[in-house]
Write a protein that holds these residues in place. Sequence first.
Motif: not given
Length: 263
Positions: A6, A10-11
């Motif tokens: 995750g 989310a960069d």
Amino acid sequence: MTDWNGIEAADYAIPADRDLEELTGELSRALADPDPGIRDGAAYSVLATWIERGVIDEPRRLALGDEMAARFDDPEIQARTFAPLVLAMLVRKGDFRSEWVDALARWYPAEEDLRGHDEKLGWLHAVAHGADLLDVFGRHAEADPVRMLDLAAARLTAPTAHVWDQLEDDRLARAIARILTRADLSEHEATAWLDVVAADFGADDIGVPVPAHLSNCLRTLRMLYVLADRGVRMTRDDEPQPLHRSPALQARLAEVLDRIVRR
């Protein structure tokens, strides 16, 4: 357990409800996990990105490097062999401690588990991962390139029953070649590390079949000869760079390789 996938999606943003110190410790533990899905998955990507972007600050990076250097003595093979990858990330970022070089020098030629890949543990790659760190140390201004070339020779001549089977010879040859692009190496320094290899090849008790470490060494030096002739890429997308003292190196490589061919 932290959702590293995750975070990656989310960069690589730090979760708002998490502490960076805690996350860094968890990443460190993940890089020693026996589950290759944990060790070699998103956690690896997150750690590499946070180091590159400076998300993990210098004091934490230095502490992480000290932890990785100590990990060379870990009883678990995957912990030992992923430590040099993390150290290489840190050195590329600009972090350096001479103690880290000393730790590599103690571990690299002495490591006995040279499996490239294990069915349960996944990638281990002691020779290849050690070569990656040898490479970045060998090109670092504060490390002695001659010491790194000697360390490569020590790894090549260390007895083993394991024939490298996952392109470890190519990886080590490229690391040596990149060190040999340094313009401050004299002709003697660029070739003298091969003397111990020549002595090993000239031993009277080579035997039949050829011992595994001699086979590993032969393939590594053959690849190095090609790189000395054609140049070596510093990254996959770079143009090949010439090796310093290449004519002398090629001549010495040919002499050393001929010692085994003539037997």
